[in-house]
Design a protein around this motif. Structure first.
Motif, PDB file in Angstrom:
ATOM      1  N   GLU A 197      38.349  57.456  33.599  1.00  0.00           N
ATOM      2  CA  GLU A 197      37.050  56.776  33.566  1.00  0.00           C
ATOM      3  C   GLU A 197      36.712  56.216  34.962  1.00  0.00           C
ATOM      4  O   GLU A 197      35.589  56.305  35.421  1.00  0.00           O
ATOM      5  N   HIS A 198      37.711  55.615  35.591  1.00  0.00           N
ATOM      6  CA  HIS A 198      37.526  55.070  36.934  1.00  0.00           C
ATOM      7  C   HIS A 198      38.609  55.620  37.848  1.00  0.00           C
ATOM      8  O   HIS A 198      39.769  55.673  37.451  1.00  0.00           O
ATOM      9  N   PRO A 206      32.162  53.128  42.844  1.00  0.00           N
ATOM     10  CA  PRO A 206      33.274  52.517  43.586  1.00  0.00           C
ATOM     11  C   PRO A 206      34.005  51.442  42.773  1.00  0.00           C
ATOM     12  O   PRO A 206      33.395  50.766  41.937  1.00  0.00           O
ATOM     13  N   ILE A 207      35.308  51.324  43.012  1.00  0.00           N
ATOM     14  CA  ILE A 207      36.119  50.307  42.331  1.00  0.00           C
ATOM     15  C   ILE A 207      37.098  49.691  43.328  1.00  0.00           C
ATOM     16  O   ILE A 207      37.367  50.265  44.389  1.00  0.00           O
ATOM     17  N   THR A 208      37.606  48.527  42.961  1.00  0.00           N
ATOM     18  CA  THR A 208      38.712  47.932  43.697  1.00  0.00           C
ATOM     19  C   THR A 208      39.945  48.008  42.803  1.00  0.00           C
ATOM     20  O   THR A 208      39.878  47.658  41.624  1.00  0.00           O
ATOM     21  N   VAL A 209      41.066  48.488  43.346  1.00  0.00           N
ATOM     22  CA  VAL A 209      42.316  48.593  42.587  1.00  0.00           C
ATOM     23  C   VAL A 209      43.326  47.594  43.146  1.00  0.00           C
ATOM     24  O   VAL A 209      43.473  47.482  44.364  1.00  0.00           O
ATOM     25  N   GLY A 210      43.980  46.882  42.264  1.00  0.00           N
ATOM     26  CA  GLY A 210      45.081  46.012  42.682  1.00  0.00           C
ATOM     27  C   GLY A 210      44.646  44.716  43.348  1.00  0.00           C
ATOM     28  O   GLY A 210      45.296  44.233  44.267  1.00  0.00           O
ATOM     29  N   ALA A 211      43.549  44.142  42.861  1.00  0.00           N
ATOM     30  CA  ALA A 211      43.074  42.874  43.441  1.00  0.00           C
ATOM     31  C   ALA A 211      44.001  41.721  43.049  1.00  0.00           C
ATOM     32  O   ALA A 211      44.665  41.768  42.024  1.00  0.00           O
ATOM     33  N   LEU A 212      44.019  40.696  43.898  1.00  0.00           N
ATOM     34  CA  LEU A 212      44.824  39.497  43.620  1.00  0.00           C
ATOM     35  C   LEU A 212      44.349  38.872  42.308  1.00  0.00           C
ATOM     36  O   LEU A 212      43.169  38.715  42.071  1.00  0.00           O
ATOM     37  N   ASP A 213      45.304  38.509  41.479  1.00  0.00           N
ATOM     38  CA  ASP A 213      45.001  38.126  40.101  1.00  0.00           C
ATOM     39  C   ASP A 213      45.810  36.879  39.754  1.00  0.00           C
ATOM     40  O   ASP A 213      46.862  36.977  39.140  1.00  0.00           O
ATOM     41  N   LEU A 214      45.318  35.720  40.134  1.00  0.00           N
ATOM     42  CA  LEU A 214      46.153  34.506  40.019  1.00  0.00           C
ATOM     43  C   LEU A 214      46.063  33.859  38.634  1.00  0.00           C
ATOM     44  O   LEU A 214      45.848  34.536  37.651  1.00  0.00           O
TER      45      LEU A 214
ATOM     46  N   ASP B  20      42.997  45.389  35.817  1.00  0.00           N
ATOM     47  CA  ASP B  20      42.692  44.550  36.979  1.00  0.00           C
ATOM     48  C   ASP B  20      41.702  45.243  37.917  1.00  0.00           C
ATOM     49  O   ASP B  20      41.693  45.006  39.111  1.00  0.00           O
ATOM     50  N   LEU B  21      40.889  46.144  37.367  1.00  0.00           N
ATOM     51  CA  LEU B  21      39.921  46.840  38.213  1.00  0.00           C
ATOM     52  C   LEU B  21      38.724  45.939  38.479  1.00  0.00           C
ATOM     53  O   LEU B  21      38.308  45.177  37.612  1.00  0.00           O
ATOM     54  N   ILE B  22      38.176  46.031  39.683  1.00  0.00           N
ATOM     55  CA  ILE B  22      36.881  45.416  39.962  1.00  0.00           C
ATOM     56  C   ILE B  22      35.907  46.575  40.085  1.00  0.00           C
ATOM     57  O   ILE B  22      36.054  47.453  40.938  1.00  0.00           O
ATOM     58  N   ILE B  23      34.946  46.619  39.167  1.00  0.00           N
ATOM     59  CA  ILE B  23      34.020  47.746  39.113  1.00  0.00           C
ATOM     60  C   ILE B  23      32.848  47.471  40.057  1.00  0.00           C
ATOM     61  O   ILE B  23      32.294  46.378  40.070  1.00  0.00           O
ATOM     62  N   GLY B  24      32.498  48.492  40.822  1.00  0.00           N
ATOM     63  CA  GLY B  24      31.372  48.370  41.736  1.00  0.00           C
ATOM     64  C   GLY B  24      31.823  48.090  43.160  1.00  0.00           C
ATOM     65  O   GLY B  24      32.933  47.601  43.370  1.00  0.00           O
ATOM     66  N   GLY B  25      30.935  48.399  44.117  1.00  0.00           N
ATOM     67  CA  GLY B  25      31.289  48.206  45.525  1.00  0.00           C
ATOM     68  C   GLY B  25      30.719  46.923  46.085  1.00  0.00           C
ATOM     69  O   GLY B  25      29.853  46.283  45.470  1.00  0.00           O
ATOM     70  N   THR B  27      31.787  43.981  46.309  1.00  0.00           N
ATOM     71  CA  THR B  27      31.917  42.785  45.482  1.00  0.00           C
ATOM     72  C   THR B  27      32.485  41.595  46.248  1.00  0.00           C
ATOM     73  O   THR B  27      32.425  40.473  45.756  1.00  0.00           O
ATOM     74  N   ALA B  28      33.004  41.835  47.457  1.00  0.00           N
ATOM     75  CA  ALA B  28      33.524  40.720  48.260  1.00  0.00           C
ATOM     76  C   ALA B  28      32.407  39.725  48.563  1.00  0.00           C
ATOM     77  O   ALA B  28      32.654  38.538  48.747  1.00  0.00           O
ATOM     78  N   LEU B  29      31.162  40.233  48.583  1.00  0.00           N
ATOM     79  CA  LEU B  29      29.996  39.372  48.834  1.00  0.00           C
ATOM     80  C   LEU B  29      29.875  38.263  47.793  1.00  0.00           C
ATOM     81  O   LEU B  29      29.387  37.180  48.078  1.00  0.00           O
ATOM     82  N   GLU B  30      30.330  38.569  46.571  1.00  0.00           N
ATOM     83  CA  GLU B  30      30.196  37.587  45.488  1.00  0.00           C
ATOM     84  C   GLU B  30      31.323  36.572  45.493  1.00  0.00           C
ATOM     85  O   GLU B  30      31.329  35.645  44.696  1.00  0.00           O
ATOM     86  N   PHE B  31      32.289  36.781  46.352  1.00  0.00           N
ATOM     87  CA  PHE B  31      33.468  35.932  46.326  1.00  0.00           C
ATOM     88  C   PHE B  31      33.315  34.764  47.306  1.00  0.00           C
ATOM     89  O   PHE B  31      33.244  34.973  48.515  1.00  0.00           O
ATOM     90  N   LYS B  32      33.248  33.578  46.788  1.00  0.00           N
ATOM     91  CA  LYS B  32      33.132  32.375  47.618  1.00  0.00           C
ATOM     92  C   LYS B  32      34.531  31.923  48.022  1.00  0.00           C
ATOM     93  O   LYS B  32      35.294  31.441  47.184  1.00  0.00           O
ATOM     94  N   THR B  33      34.806  32.108  49.300  1.00  0.00           N
ATOM     95  CA  THR B  33      36.192  31.880  49.745  1.00  0.00           C
ATOM     96  C   THR B  33      36.500  30.416  50.030  1.00  0.00           C
ATOM     97  O   THR B  33      37.613  30.074  50.384  1.00  0.00           O
ATOM     98  N   GLY B  34      35.508  29.548  49.864  1.00  0.00           N
ATOM     99  CA  GLY B  34      35.739  28.142  50.208  1.00  0.00           C
ATOM    100  C   GLY B  34      36.123  27.261  49.038  1.00  0.00           C
ATOM    101  O   GLY B  34      36.148  26.038  49.163  1.00  0.00           O
ATOM    102  N   ASP B  35      36.476  27.900  47.882  1.00  0.00           N
ATOM    103  CA  ASP B  35      36.629  27.066  46.686  1.00  0.00           C
ATOM    104  C   ASP B  35      37.967  26.320  46.605  1.00  0.00           C
ATOM    105  O   ASP B  35      38.186  25.565  45.673  1.00  0.00           O
ATOM    106  N   TRP B  36      38.836  26.505  47.572  1.00  0.00           N
ATOM    107  CA  TRP B  36      40.122  25.810  47.509  1.00  0.00           C
ATOM    108  C   TRP B  36      40.254  24.740  48.592  1.00  0.00           C
ATOM    109  O   TRP B  36      41.325  24.204  48.840  1.00  0.00           O
ATOM    110  N   ARG B  37      39.107  24.392  49.213  1.00  0.00           N
ATOM    111  CA  ARG B  37      39.086  23.392  50.277  1.00  0.00           C
ATOM    112  C   ARG B  37      39.485  22.018  49.731  1.00  0.00           C
ATOM    113  O   ARG B  37      39.065  21.631  48.636  1.00  0.00           O
ATOM    114  N   SER B  38      40.311  21.251  50.488  1.00  0.00           N
ATOM    115  CA  SER B  38      40.641  19.893  50.041  1.00  0.00           C
ATOM    116  C   SER B  38      39.844  18.835  50.818  1.00  0.00           C
ATOM    117  O   SER B  38      39.633  17.745  50.343  1.00  0.00           O
ATOM    118  N   GLU B  39      39.403  19.214  52.028  1.00  0.00           N
ATOM    119  CA  GLU B  39      38.543  18.303  52.806  1.00  0.00           C
ATOM    120  C   GLU B  39      37.366  19.106  53.327  1.00  0.00           C
ATOM    121  O   GLU B  39      37.512  20.279  53.658  1.00  0.00           O
TER     122      GLU B  39
END
Lengths: 392, 109
Positions: A197-198, A206-214, B20-25, B27-39
């Motif tokens: 499927e993917h 497009p897909i991302t494989v093996g992303a960090l999963d905390l 654990d797939l992220i569907i679509g290209g 997608t890093a744009l949607e990820f806010k990397t500042g969410d673990w800031r302490s100060e």
């Protein structure tokens, strides 16, 4: 039923033959006794142009499984083979293949793990990775090795889980037998085209494989994997019965041999099941009610089905060709006992750890186990765990 | 920000894409990397000389500059490392670091 071709093949040759007929997109492998021949023979199929496979000779089993994971993520149908230390070196990547839900098929020729160093059969390698998320299918002989390899491809792709098919090192891998194989076209038809499927090479989606999963998502993805393993049971049964319609050789989760009225039941996996059948025939000729339950699928473990099959048994002997080093029973026995506990089935279950490092098990040895079982079924106390065939 | 995160209902295992797939290209744009800031850095415009040293040093390009002037920080991506404050050449500093738990009352626009 489809036409079958009768051949003389060793277990390794039979598995290589199945791989030729499957014609996977990628095989990445590293040689290790006693599994070397499988990929060696397959490499000659590649060199001779009999398959379209991209063969990747790598520098270690860790790399072999890594390359398999990459190829499967890209969208390929992928197979490999290994044994013992090789499987141990793959261990890290085996978990990743399962977690990424990649339908890779691996032939594992069961061999003892070091130390002490040994190249002969026991099940400690397969048992070591029993919790890795791979479906595990054991074979009694070369015929089953071939049949299981073909079915494994279909099972893996249907449930999106990797499958390991095992044979017993040297006993099956190097023993020549009469086997029946299907025509190439029949195998092709049976497994069908692989349409994931993917996959990474699909540039339209497009897909991302093996992303960090905390902490936020890991548990949910593991829960999916657990569900896939649960859902694989009916698929394994359906594929086994479809294969039976084609070949006359049907497969389920386990085989029952003379179990209908059996009072003393042995549970054994792999080649030892064949030895047990010989002994059981002898015992039956004497009017003794002996039977065999041969688990074919160890992962997923057919817990309820095995408990049901043991209903009529008065005493059970579980044969473990590996030890858990837990100072208790071996891995197979623990699973069987857990299954019986849930059914509140209180009957003697004797555990025999046997055959470590290729120590031979003969019909006479099986005979002593049945002697114990018949005595235990009459209420005589027997040791919970025995080490069959070790010198005191 | 913490309040906002609480309201988002995260998908259960049956809803998530398998493996654990992220569907679509992209997608890093949607990820806010500042969410673990302490100060977080807070800008003090009265003291700022708009030398843009903070802008040049920020490893996350999170200093917002409009028409040659520092106007604040992009808290979606600021990880709170404090390099901006450390490098600020103004005596007494035109940037101060405020613990996230106090940020609501301390943050100036």
């Amino acid at each position: 039923m489809a036409k079958s071709n009768i051949l003389a093949r060793t277990g390794n040759e039979a598995m290589a033959e199945a791989m030729r007929q499957v014609n996977p997109d990628v095989v990445a492998a590293y040689p290790i006794t006693p599994a070397t021949e499988i990929v060696q023979i397959f490499a000659s199929f590649v060199a001779d142009g009999l398959v379209d496979t991209e063969f990747v000779p790598v520098e270690s089993e860790h790399s072999a499984m890594s390359a398999c994971i990459g190829a499967a993520s890209a969208g390929g149908r992928v197979m490999t083979g290994t044994s013992s230390q090789g499987l141990a070196l793959m261990a890290e990547m085996l978990y990743i293949a399962a977690g990424l839900r990649l339908p890779i098929v691996l032939s594992d020729v069961n061999r003892a793990l070091s130390s002490p160093i040994n190249i002969h059969c026991d099940h400690s390698d397969t048992m070591m990775v029993r919790d890795s998320g791979w479906i595990q299918i054991f074979s009694e002989n070369a015929q089953e090795a071939y049949d299981n390899m073909v079915q494994a491809v279909k099972i893996a792709e249907a449930v999106k889980l990797p499958v390991v098919v095992t044979t017993d090192g040297f006993i099956i891998s190097h023993g020549m037998e009469r086997i029946e194989i299907l025509d190439d076209a029949e195998v092709k038809k049976f497994i069908g085209d692989y349409k994931p499927e993917h996959y990474l090479l699909n540039f339209e989606k497009p897909i991302t494989v093996g992303a960090l999963d905390l902490t936020d998502y890991y548990f949910e993805h593991k829960r999916q994997e657990i569900e896939a393993m649960k859902a694989s049971t009916p698929v394994i049964i359906a594929v086994g019965s479809e294969f039976g319609k084609k070949t006359g050789r049907s497969y389920g989760l386990f085989e029952k041999y003379k179990m209908e009225d059996a009072e003393a039941v042995m549970i054994a996996m792999g080649s030892t099941a064949g030895t047990a059948k010989v002994k059981i025939d002898e015992l039956r000729a004497k009017g003794l009610k002996a039977g065999l339950l041969k688990p074919r699928v160890f992962r997923p473990f057919p817990k309820e089905e095995i408990a049901d099959a043991l209903k009529g048994a008065k005493a059970v002997a579980v044969m473990d060709r590996s030890d858990s080093m837990n100072a208790q029973e071996g891995p197979l026995c623990l699973e069987v006992k857990a299954a019986l506990y849930d059914k509140a089935a209180n009957k003697p279950v004797l555990n025999y750890v046997y055959g470590l490092g290729g120590r031979e098990i003969k019909p006479e040895d099986i005979g002593t186990v049945f002697d114990d079982l018949f005595e235990a079924s009459k209420g005589k106390e027997k040791p919970g765990v025995s080490y069959l065939g070790v010198r005191e | 920000m913490a309040e906002k995160t609480k309201k988002i209902k995260k998908p259960g295992w049956k809803e998530l894409p398998e493996a654990d797939l992220i569907i679509g290209g992209g997608t890093a744009l949607e990820f806010k990397t500042g969410d673990w800031r302490s100060e977080r850095p807070v800008h003090i415009p009265e003291k700022c000389i708009n030398c843009l040293t903070c802008w040049a040093y920020c490893p996350d390009s999170a200093v917002i500059v409009k028409e040659g002037k520092v106007v604040g920080f992009n808290y979606d991506y600021c990880k709170g490392c404090g390099i901006c404050m450390h490098e600020c050449p103004v005596k007494g500093k035109a940037i101060k670091m405020v613990p996230e738990r106090d940020a609501k009352t301390e943050t100036r626009k």
